[in-house]
Design an enzyme around this catalytic site. Structure first.
Site, PDB file in Angstrom:
ATOM      1  N   LYS A 269       0.798  -1.234   0.000  1.00 49.58           N
ATOM      2  CA  LYS A 269       0.000   0.000   0.000  1.00 49.58           C
ATOM      3  C   LYS A 269       0.831   1.286   0.000  1.00 49.58           C
ATOM      4  CE  LYS A 269      -4.457  -1.190   1.939  1.00 49.58           C
ATOM      5  NZ  LYS A 269      -5.403  -0.870   3.012  1.00 49.58           N
TER       6      LYS A 269
ATOM      7  N   ASP B 277     -10.745   3.384   1.448  1.00 48.49           N
ATOM      8  CA  ASP B 277     -11.304   2.963   2.752  1.00 48.49           C
ATOM      9  C   ASP B 277     -12.039   4.114   3.436  1.00 48.49           C
ATOM     10  OD1 ASP B 277     -10.229   0.155   3.082  1.00 48.49           O
ATOM     11  OD2 ASP B 277      -8.379   1.259   2.712  1.00 48.49           O
TER      12      ASP B 277
END
Ligand code: NAD
Length: 299
Positions: free
Chosen positions: A72, A108
């Site tokens: 990420k 998210d």
């Protein structure tokens, strides 16, 4: 699958380990339901292979990818530009390929904000207390700032993540139109004061799921005022100890993280296809897949 042909557009998931992921079920169900000629496949890709993975994305003219651990943060230098969600969090979970230009996003936090909106709570103008500054807490704090929350406090216990809490608060103060600060969870008075101050309380610690199922950072219902919105990012179990405490305290707006999980996928889906994910169908497919996995592991 008959819908796959010479025109099928590929989307990938690059992470390791990845075989347990529900994302292929989520996205392929949605493509099929909408009759879209796309396919979503999971690829085991970790650190050393990441550069080749991104190169493949360009070479194969894939429409994009989801990125998960351990990639990420590592993917950032391989991309051409970052959306504000990725710039503030310093992480990317979604890549979109527009004719060779790769843009990184973190969906998210977008998932959290969109789920809250669907439940009737706009973070705009609100005071948000987030506990936990990891993969869930950082994007929630960042996206709350992007979406107009007036003030954000990030609480963390005194572990390695406390610095993350300080970093995201600093970044929000520097780069977003919101005020952010931190507090140490061990300071019980400061924590209680923050709960009394907040409009929205988000637990992004994982306390309440295995191995901490049945536990909550708030055990005393008197710490929670009636109009506080409580959001636990945990979605297994569906009702956590925090949610029970909040319901005992008479709160009306008490949620688990299932909606955030689905909405983060829906946000990526929209970025790749321009279409709204058919959420009911996706949820049903994921429940069925869950059951299938349970049966497989119990045999
Ligand atoms: P992480 O390991 O990156 O961060 C965990 C954070 O919680 C850290 O800040 C850590 O200091 C804190 N923490 C951990 N144990 C604690 C304890 N006992 N007491 C106080 N603080 C504690 O994890 P993450 O990826 O951010 O995930 C956190 C939770 O959010 C998990 O339950 C995960 O399942 C959930 N999650 C949900 C979604 C969703 O879409 N709903 C997405 C990501 C993560």
């Amino acid at each position: 699958m008959t819908r796959i042909d010479g025109h099928t557009i590929l989307i990938g998931l690059m992470a390791y380990p990845i075989r347990h992921s529900m994302s292929p079920t989520m996205h392929n169900t949605a493509f099929e339901a909408l009759g879209l000629n796309y396919a979503y496949l999971a690829f085991d890709i970790d650190g050393p292979q990441l550069a080749d993975g991104v190169k493949a994305l360009r070479t194969l003219d894939m429409r994009g990818a989801n990125i998960s651990m351990p990639n990420k943060q590592a993917i950032l230098p391989h991309l051409d530009q970052l959306d504000q969600s990725a710039e503030l969090t310093g992480a990317v979970n979604t890549v979109v390929n527009d004719d060779g230009v790769l843009t990184g996003y973190t969906t998210d936090g977008i998932g959290f904000v969109n789920d809250m909106k669907k439940k009737g709570h706009d973070v705009k103008g609100k005071k948000v207390l987030v506990v936990g500054a990891g993969g869930a807490g950082i994007p929630i704090a960042a996206q709350s700032a992007i979406e107009g929350a007036v003030e954000i406090r990030v609480a963390n216990r005194q572990d390695d993540h406390l610095q993350n809490a300080k970093d995201i608060a600093q970044t929000i103060n520097d780069k977003a139109d919101a005020v952010a600060s931190t507090l140490a969870l061990e300071d019980e008075e400061a924590f209680k004061e923050a709960l009394a101050w907040a409009d929205i309380y988000v637990d992004a610690t994982g306390v309440g799921m295995k191995p901490l199922e049945g536990k909550s950072l708030v055990e005393n219902p008197t710490w929670l005022k009636k109009d506080l919105v409580v959001y636990d990012t945990v979605y297994a179990p569906r009702t956590t100890k925090l949610m029970e405490v909040a319901k005992d305290a008479g709160l009306q707006a008490v949620y688990n993280g299932l909606g955030m999980m689905i909405e983060q996928g829906a946000a990526a889906f929209k970025l790749w296809t321009g279409q709204d994910m058919p959420i009911d169908k996706v949820e049903a497919a994921m429940v069925a897949k869950d059951k299938e996995n349970e049966q497989r592991t119990s045999h």
